[in-house]
Design a protein around this motif. Structure first.
Motif, mmCIF file in Angstrom:
data_model
loop_
_atom_site.group_PDB
_atom_site.id
_atom_site.type_symbol
_atom_site.label_atom_id
_atom_site.label_comp_id
_atom_site.label_asym_id
_atom_site.label_seq_id
_atom_site.Cartn_x
_atom_site.Cartn_y
_atom_site.Cartn_z
ATOM 1 N N SER A 71 7.868 2.135 8.998
ATOM 2 C CA SER A 71 6.960 3.282 8.948
ATOM 3 C C SER A 71 7.729 4.533 9.365
ATOM 4 O O SER A 71 8.817 4.447 9.946
ATOM 5 N N GLN A 72 7.149 5.683 9.082
ATOM 6 C CA GLN A 72 7.775 6.940 9.485
ATOM 7 C C GLN A 72 7.924 6.997 10.999
ATOM 8 O O GLN A 72 8.949 7.448 11.506
ATOM 9 N N ARG A 83 9.343 13.280 14.726
ATOM 10 C CA ARG A 83 8.380 12.906 13.682
ATOM 11 C C ARG A 83 8.118 14.058 12.719
ATOM 12 O O ARG A 83 8.014 13.851 11.508
ATOM 13 N N ARG A 101 8.092 5.492 -0.643
ATOM 14 C CA ARG A 101 7.033 5.344 0.356
ATOM 15 C C ARG A 101 5.845 4.700 -0.331
ATOM 16 O O ARG A 101 5.471 5.112 -1.427
ATOM 17 N N ASP A 104 1.134 0.826 3.654
ATOM 18 C CA ASP A 104 1.374 -0.423 4.370
ATOM 19 C C ASP A 104 0.198 -1.364 4.097
ATOM 20 O O ASP A 104 -0.940 -1.011 4.376
ATOM 21 N N ASP A 107 -1.901 -1.811 7.149
ATOM 22 C CA ASP A 107 -2.604 -0.628 7.666
ATOM 23 C C ASP A 107 -2.463 0.488 6.645
ATOM 24 O O ASP A 107 -1.465 1.199 6.618
ATOM 25 N N ARG A 109 -3.442 3.320 6.447
ATOM 26 C CA ARG A 109 -3.334 4.697 6.943
ATOM 27 C C ARG A 109 -1.881 5.131 7.106
ATOM 28 O O ARG A 109 -1.608 6.307 7.297
ATOM 29 N N ARG A 110 -0.972 4.215 7.048
ATOM 30 C CA ARG A 110 0.437 4.585 7.215
ATOM 31 C C ARG A 110 1.248 4.125 6.013
ATOM 32 O O ARG A 110 0.857 3.204 5.295
ATOM 33 N N ASN A 111 2.378 4.790 5.835
ATOM 34 C CA ASN A 111 3.292 4.447 4.750
ATOM 35 C C ASN A 111 4.459 3.624 5.277
ATOM 36 O O ASN A 111 4.887 3.793 6.416
#
Length: 168
Positions: A71-72, A83, A101, A104, A107, A109-111
């Motif tokens: 993730s980032q 970040r 990218r 996920d 999740d 909400r995240r890449n």
């Protein structure tokens, strides 16, 4: 004395072998470390710029290669890149087709960032480029001295918790 260029602020020998700086300056390890770091950083930046790359590009690609997709936030933690800066770095790398990218699956909400085949090839080119710069910067040292320097620098960085590492 040594044979550094005249006018070198490190206290090296100038014309006629005369010292151009105070001897006490050559006995301050922190100053010498700083001067060596400035030179090394300049050469790394110059060579990376020749291939339209930056240290942060290398840090992200090398981290992805070693640890796999991340993730980032994970990349930020592992590389020391803030970040807020990581988004721009990833935008540059994705725009060049070096990373992808994707949401996920665990999740949404995240890449998750993954290197592309081109990204892995680019990393190998950067590895070669940086090895050449390292050979240039560390030319006066034997391989044993280089290994010792690496161990000592890693010890310092580990001791200080990488708190200042925001460049590579």
């Amino acid at each position: 004395m040594n044979d550094k260029a005249p006018g070198d602020p490190s206290g090296a020998a100038g014309p006629g072998g005369r010292a151009v700086g105070a001897e006490r300056l050559r006995e301050l390890p922190t100053r010498l470390l700083s001067l060596a770091a400035v030179h090394s950083d300049r050469r790394v930046n110059e060579e990376l710029a020749r291939v339209d790359a930056r240290k942060w590009h290398y840090a992200v690609l090398a981290t992805l290669e070693e640890f796999g997709p991340a993730s980032q936030a994970e990349l930020s933690a592992r590389t020391g890149i803030y970040r807020s800066d990581m988004v721009g770095v990833l935008n540059e790398l994705a725009g060049r087709g070096l990373v992808e990218r994707a949401p996920d699956p665990a999740d949404r909400r995240r890449n998750v960032v993954t290197p592309t085949r081109s990204g892995r090839r680019h990393l190998l080119r950067l590895d070669s480029l940086l090895a050449a710069v390292e050979d240039e910067v560390l030319a006066p040292l034997t391989s044993a001295q280089r290994a010792q320097l690496t161990r000592l620098l890693a010890k310092l960085v580990d001791h200080h918790g990488r708190q200042g590492d925001r460049s590579m």
